[in-house]
Motif scaffolding. Structure first.
Motif, short mmCIF file in Angstrom:
data_model
loop_
_atom_site.label_atom_id
_atom_site.label_comp_id
_atom_site.label_asym_id
_atom_site.label_seq_id
_atom_site.Cartn_x
_atom_site.Cartn_y
_atom_site.Cartn_z
N VAL A 105 0.85 -1.17 0.00
CA VAL A 105 0.00 0.00 0.00
C VAL A 105 0.89 1.23 0.00
O VAL A 105 1.87 1.28 0.73
CB VAL A 105 -0.90 -0.01 1.25
N ASP A 165 -0.60 -2.12 -4.71
CA ASP A 165 -1.96 -2.64 -4.67
C ASP A 165 -2.98 -1.56 -4.34
O ASP A 165 -4.08 -1.56 -4.85
CB ASP A 165 -2.04 -3.77 -3.66
N LYS A 166 -2.62 -0.69 -3.44
CA LYS A 166 -3.55 0.38 -3.07
C LYS A 166 -2.79 1.70 -3.06
O LYS A 166 -1.64 1.77 -2.60
CB LYS A 166 -4.13 0.14 -1.67
N TYR A 171 -7.76 -0.01 7.61
CA TYR A 171 -7.89 -0.57 6.28
C TYR A 171 -7.71 -2.09 6.32
O TYR A 171 -8.47 -2.84 5.70
CB TYR A 171 -6.87 0.07 5.33
N ASP A 184 -7.09 5.40 -4.57
CA ASP A 184 -8.06 4.44 -4.05
C ASP A 184 -8.85 4.99 -2.88
O ASP A 184 -8.39 5.81 -2.11
CB ASP A 184 -7.33 3.17 -3.61
#
Lengths: 649, 574, 154
Positions: B226, B263-264, B336, B404
């Protein structure tokens, strides 16, 4: 102990002598001055030369022995310390003045000889071996058969303005100085002159800075005077760091009041109320005498607030240098006093505009300032009649190296170098051939014999690519190797470079490395390495020029001088080292070649056993042989041979 | 007064009192320098700017010598060029020969000069000085062998930052630059701001890098990587790819990061909004109780370490809020992770920052939870650019994308955190609203903006006049802090940024940033603020839902537990 | 207030930066070297960063940063002494004591120093041991000198 200063005594000096513009003294005052000058004495006076050179030679022991002698025998005699008269080779020097007789100087009086020596002199017997010379004085009866001081060649060819009282007076007593017209110039100045007028007097005298550059002192002062500021400073640069130079130290030790008077006049000229003396921490004696002199000057009202009711204030502070050659450079010196690293800063701005703590500051050398009282006292015309067209007055040198008489000398500008060597120095020791004069210390230049007719003069020396320097003068003879000299000085500069600017920091390192390569025996060197070594040599001159052209401060700009000057005048020696791998003077050890004298060699085999590289061959009881190609020049064979069979060529 | 001087046989105009160098540069004549720094007094150390002046026997340094009316100069005569070349050759003679392995390869002033001066052979073979590297610091890597002793880092550290961690040690060719007693940097009083790296002309100083770990994580299928990026990153990164300074490439950056495999993607500006709301509440509370005022900001980790070291009695005055980077880190690993159903130790949290001190902040003890750090790796702007290239991304061929949810949305008040004064402005907007029930209009807090080293202003709310001050570059902090320590301060709130200009000029920004570049980045951030419809932290809709779902209210028990921190005294050398 | 360091600092109520060198010199004279503690205290006293104090101190030859040896042997390397063979004397001392100039032997007995000029060029070469000068020194005297010093310590 000596008589301490009584208040009446002090009053007379202050009120009748210093505070007396027309200089007409009553009998009482005249008698006091005469006694202080030791023109008339009622008991013997013994002077022991206690400058640093004297102390190192053992003057402290001598002094103590004299003191012991006097007190043990309850002799009514006065014992005084004096500074160095300049004749260093004669230390420890003891001078004796008997009532009515001339003061006479004796050389090398060691502590254990004192008793015998004094026994003799108090019985009017002269030790003629030790007696060097006597002082000329109209009131005193001279000793027979002893030359006068001014007749000795060492002194006869000097002209002593700055040093006139060094070695003569007691540097620890202000009254001795005042008795010889001390502080009169200062009092005259603050009473009668404006700062403006004072600057013009000094300009008229054409006094130039004695630190090396020769910048006109009056011009510098005027620049600081013109710059408006609430505070201004005078700095006396006494950070004498040239190895082999001791002019400043001798003045500070021999006549500190002279320097203080000079500083005080300079401070008045720019309207400064604070002055610093920046000197070496190692100069413990000079420091002590300066402190003492400042204290006495304060007691006499010559320093402090409202000096002699003139409204002028001045305080002098001594700062000890912590040991860095570069701090002789004025901007570096200023940084150091401010408590920063002693790294020079770019000029402009010049210190006379923006110096210590950002205020206008003049930085003058000791010798420069010590000239000032005499100039004011005798007038600028008196001064600029001495010397050459462009260089007025005298110059101090510490004369060292291979001359017979080394020591501190003061010569009139215009005196030729040849005269200094031959007449004052008494020629070269051991009848060797003179090779060169090196002027100006590690950043100075070398002058070859063909230019020894050059006079001591800023411009004339410049014509032979030399700067006057601050006064280091080293005489070199045939046993000196010029490449080694250059290497020695580069090693010094490399260590003393402050590291701020690149050409000086990195350049001197490389020059030294190249010189190392020249004087090194190429052991196990591959062809490529030889090539690299030669390449270095080829860069030497160009590199030296760039360092000179681009360095930040005077140290860097002059750093390559030893290399450039020796390469100019003694190129053949470099070539000899590089191409023949030989050092004729035998100084560069690794380039020596060793040989075995077949007639002397007994074949004892010791050298062969000790040789670290097995370069010596030969069988027992037969003469041995050294293989030159293998030899690394260590010299062990020379040391171990009992039969003197090994020799160097 | 202006006059003409002659340079290379042509006349140029010079101003009375300026240096030769400034006159040359203004007239488009380039003279190389190594030690020169704009707005600093010249030291004259490097001797690269030497020029030939007619009538003078020595060469003259252009950087320190004032222009004079009579001057006739040659800036590139054979003598001058030879001197410059020799100086560079001398430096190279004592410089490690590892350009290809050097972090500054292709971006090194010494290398550039060597190329420009056509250095083609090794004229001065010889010994090189040997020094140990110092890898001890979390942020800054020191390699004294590559140091050319220009002194730029020393001056920045002393004059811009006011810390003086390093100085020259020793003398002559064995001089090195280092902390007191030449101890390692981690034991020193360095605040990790990284301005010295930006000042260094060679590779003697650079940031500590974590590329291998990051790559490892990116290619590990079990780990979710992330990333968050600071407000300054999207307005700076373009420069590293040859684009105009100040160009906002936020959308492209998102695309790049996705392409690399993150990924994020979250925006730290979201956390900045959160920080504003929490900080405003803290300030309100302190004003109400009239305790521990003034309140200092805590988002600049260089500043925080400075206080922990040198101003320990001001520690209670520092806001307890974690910095936006760490707030975001906490949210990622605590909130998260839970929402996404991933174990926190399977998340690798990366932050992209214009700052080297953030590397230090990320590894502070207080910033870990049960042995898991909130932020695992911090990359500077420079490292990000290198990482993009390492991953073979063609920046010119990227579609813009969005960041995101849930932490990708921000107000533009969070965005201006990148400029000095931005925090103050954002906090004032929110505090005003909380007090008055209506928005501050216009939203622009004029007195908080500008480039002065110290700025101040006040905000009237009901019967309170709130006084604030902004310290822009820590070199300007001393006087104000002395006043505060004596208790003579009227201020309620003080924002401090260690780097002058704020994060847009951070120690992790591109090495060769010019003054105009830095200004352009700040301008762009303000432009974004002008054009945005959501321009107040308390108007961020995602923040509302975060409070609803998790944090309850500003300074609630849970928000304090997650988002607030403590400080400690650090005993370092003075 | 028995600490000599504090006593010296007290003599400098004025905390301007230009007091730095005199202060360091006094401390050095009193302790024989500049300890880390003294550098730190000086920097606190003058409100100067310690890096600056250390930077200034390391610039000058005068300051040492380790306790003084029993015997400090200083070899003059001035021009005059160089011409009289001081380099050879230095080499021999280096060999005998197995240290370089600026270093102290591991037992703390000897420290070797090279000094630019002691100012008695007429009497060169000069070797100074704890301030006492030996004029016209020769390589042959080294072994005896070193022995005598060692005995003195024992």
């Amino acid at each position: 102990m000596e008589k301490t200063l009584s208040d009446t005594y002090k009053d007379i000096l202050i009120n009748e002598v210093l505070n007396n513009p027309d200089k007409k003294f009553n009998d009482n005052t005249n008698n006091l001055l005469s006694a202080l000058r030791r023109d008339t004495i009622d008991r013997p006076v013994i002077f022991v030369g206690k400058g640093s050179c004297g102390v190192i030679a053992g003057a402290n022991g001598t002094y103590d022995a004299v003191k012991e002698y006097i007190s043990a025998r309850s002799i009514n005699a006065e014992l005084l310390e004096v500074g160095c008269g300049g004749f260093c080779a004669a230390e420890p020097v003891v001078e004796v003045q008997l009532p009515g007789r001339s003061r006479i100087a004796f050389q090398q009086v060691m502590a254990d000889q004192v008793d015998h020596f004094l026994d003799q002199i108090f019985n009017n017997i002269l030790d003629r071996e030790k007696a060097v010379a006597q002082y000329r004085n109209q009131y005193h009866e001279p000793w027979e058969g002893i030359p006068f001081l001014d007749e000795l060649p060492f002194f006869a060819h000097q002209k002593r303005i700055v040093l006139d009282q060094c070695g003569l007076i007691n540097p620890e007593r202000i009254e001795d100085y005042i008795a010889r017209e001390g502080y009169q110039a200062f009092i005259k100045t603050i009473r009668n002159y404006t700062a403006e007028y004072l600057c013009s007097l000094v300009e008229e005298s054409q006094l130039r800075g004695r630190g090396g550059g020769g910048f006109p002192a009056g011009k510098k002062w005027r620049s600081a005077l013109k710059t408006a500021s609430d505070k201004k400073y005078v700095i006396c640069n006494a950070d004498e760091s040239d190895p082999g130079a001791f002019m400043d130290r001798s003045i500070m030790e021999g006549n500190p009041h002279r320097l203080i008077e000079g500083i005080a006049i300079a401070a008045y000229a720019i309207d400064a109320s604070k002055a610093y003396i920046y000197t070496k921490a190692e100069y413990s004696l000079a420091l002590y005498r300066l402190e003492n002199a400042i204290q006495q000057a304060k007691e006499f009202g010559l320093l402090g607030e409202d000096i002699f009711e003139s409204g002028f204030n001045l305080n002098i502070e001594i700062r000890k240098s912590a040991g860095a050659f570069v701090c002789g450079e004025e901007t570096a010196l200023i940084s150091t006093i401010e408590g920063r690293r002693g790294m020079p800063s770019p000029k402009p701005p010049y210190p006379s505009e923006k110096g210590l703590f950002g205020k206008p500051t003049i930085v003058n050398n000791v010798e420069t300032l010590a000239n000032v009282p005499a100039i004011i006292h005798n007038g600028p015309q008196w001064f600029n009649r001495i010397g050459t067209e462009t260089s007025k007055g005298t110059k101090l040198f510490s004369l060292t190296g291979k001359v017979k008489h080394t020591g501190l000398i003061e010569v009139e500008m215009g005196t030729s170098l040849q005269d200094i060597i031959d007449k004052i120095g008494g020629g070269i020791r051991n009848d060797k051939e003179v090779k060169a004069i090196h002027l100006g210390g590690p950043t100075g230049s070398t002058i070859p014999p063909q230019h020894f007719d050059t006079p001591v003069c800023f411009e004339a020396l410049k014509k032979v690519n030399t700067l006057m320097g601050s006064g280091g003068m080293v005489i070199l003879d045939e046993d000196s190797c010029m490449v080694d000299m250059a290497k020695f000085f580069m090693d010094f500069i490399r260590k003393e470079s402050c590291g701020k600017c690149i050409p000086c920091r990195e350049g001197t390192l490389r020059i030294h490395e190249i010189l190392e390569n020249i004087t090194r025996r190429p052991e196990h060197e591959s062809g490529h390495q030889t090539l690299e070594r030669f390449k270095g040599v080829m860069q030497l001159e160009g590199l030296a020029e760039v360092i000179r052209d681009t360095s930040l401060c005077g140290l860097g700009k002059t750093a390559p001088s030893p290399v450039l000057s020796t390469m100019k005048w003694f190129r053949h020696e470099y070539e000899e080292h590089i191409f023949d791998r030989k050092c004729k003077a035998g100084v560069c050890k690794q380039l020596r070649s060793f040989y075995i004298d077949v007639d002397k060699c007994t074949g004892c085999m010791i050298c062969a056993k000790k040789c670290p590289v097995n370069a010596i061959i030969g069988s027992e009881k037969k003469p041995h042989f050294i293989i030159d190609e293998k030899c690394i020049g260590c010299g062990i064979c020379l040391d171990v041979c009992k039969f003197n069979a090994v020799y160097v060529k | 007064m202006d006059f003409e001087i002659e340079v290379n046989n042509r006349k140029i105009t010079a101003h009375q009192g300026e240096t030769i160098l400034s006159a040359l540069h203004r007239n488009g004549i380039q003279v190389p320098t190594l030690c020169h720094m704009e707005n600093f007094t010249p030291t004259g150390a490097c001797r690269m700017c030497m020029v030939e002046v007619e009538g003078k026997s020595d060469l003259i340094p252009a950087c320190s010598h004032p222009v004079e009316e009579w001057m006739k100069l040659k800036t590139h005569s054979p003598r001058v060029v030879k001197a410059r070349k020799t100086i560079v050759e001398l430096l190279l003679a004592n410089h490690p020969d590892d350009c290809l392995f050097c972090v500054r390869n292709n971006n090194c002033e010494l290398q550039t000069l060597a190329a420009e001066l056509n250095v083609r052979e090794r004229r001065f073979p010889g010994k090189k000085e040997k020094h140990k590297i110092d890898p001890s610091s979390t942020s800054i890597f020191r390699d004294p062998e590559k140091c050319i002793l220009c002194g730029r880092c020393v001056r920045v550290c002393e004059e811009t930052i006011g810390v003086s961690t390093v100085d020259f040690i020793g003398r002559g060719h064995s001089t090195i630059i280092g902390p007191t007693f030449n101890k390692s940097l981690n034991l020193s009083n360095c605040i990790n701001c990284g301005q010295c790296i930006r000042a260094c002309p060679t590779g003697a100083l650079h940031e500590k890098s974590h590329f291998p770990e990051l790559q490892e994580a990116l290619h590990n299928p079990d780990i979710q990587v992330v990333v968050q990026y600071s407000p300054s990153i999207p307005v700076t990164l373009a420069e590293e790819f040859g684009m105009k300074a100040g160009k906002d490439i936020n959308g492209i950056l998102n695309g790049i990061l996705r392409k690399i495999g993150f990924d994020k993607i979250f925006d730290t500006a979201f956390a900045a909004d959160l920080y504003t709301v929490e900080l405003a509440a803290e300030l309100q509370q302190r004003i109400d109780s009239d305790e521990q005022l003034p309140l200092f900001t805590s988002d600049c980790p260089g500043w925080v370490k400075y206080v922990e070291q040198f101003r320990q009695n001001l520690l209670p005055n520092i806001s307890h809020c974690k910095s936006p980077q760490q707030m975001m880190g906490t949210l990622i690993k605590q909130h998260y992770a839970k929402e996404a159903g991933i174990s926190p130790d399977k998340i690798y949290s990366v932050s992209l920052m214009p700052c080297t001190a953030k590397k230090f902040e990320a590894q502070r003890e207080e910033m870990t939870h049960k042995g898991i750090s909130e932020v695992d790796a911090v990359l500077t702007t420079r490292e990000l650019a290198a990482f993009i290239k390492l991953n073979g991304i063609d920046v010119s061929d990227i579609e813009t994308e969005f960041s995101d949810k849930p932490y990708g949305e921000k107000s533009s008040a969070g965005k201006i955190y990148g400029v000095s004064g931005g925090v103050t402005e954002s906090v004032m907007r929110t505090l005003y609203y909380k007090n008055m029930g209506r928005e501050l209009t216009p939203k622009k807090v004029k007195k908080a903006r500008g480039s002065k080293g110290q700025r101040e202003g006040s905000l009237k709310m009901k019967n309170l006049e709130l006084h604030y001050a902004i310290i822009n570059g820590m070199g300007h902090a001393k006087e104000l802090l002395d006043e505060i320590e004596k208790g003579e301060s009227k201020y309620h709130f003080i924002e401090v940024m260690a780097c002058p200009g704020g994060c847009v000029n951070g120690g992790g920004q591109p090495i060769d940033s010019r003054k105009e570049d830095i200004k352009a980045r700040g301008k762009e951030l303000y432009k974004i603020d002008d054009q945005s419809s959501i321009n107040r932290a308390h108007r961020n809709p995602h923040l509302d839902s975060l409070y609803e779902n998790l944090l309850e209210a500003p300074r609630s028990e849970i928000s304090s537990r997650l988002l607030h921190t403590t400080y400690k005294k650090r005993d370092v050398l003075p | 207030m028995d600490n000599p360091l504090d006593r010296i600092l007290k003599q400098y109520p004025n905390t301007r930066r230009d007091n730095l060198l005199p202060l360091l010199q006094d401390i050095h004279d009193s302790l024989g070297y500049l300890s880390e503690e003294s550098i730190i205290k000086v920097s606190q006293h003058l409100s100067l960063p310690s890096s600056k104090v250390y930077g200034v101190a390391t610039f000058f030859d005068q300051f040492h940063f380790e306790p003084q040896a029993h015997f400090v042997i200083r070899i003059c390397s001035g021009t005059s002494c160089h011409l009289s063979g001081s380099a050879e004397i230095m080499d021999e001392f280096k060999k005998t004591l197995n240290i370089r100039p600026g270093q102290t032997t591991r037992d703390g007995v000897f420290r070797l120093e090279e000094v630019p000029c002691l100012g008695a060029c007429g009497l060169s070469p000069i070797v100074e041991v704890n301030g006492e000068s030996h004029t016209g020194f020769s390589v042959q005297q080294i072994a005896d000198l070193v022995e005598a010093c060692k005995e003195n310590v024992a």
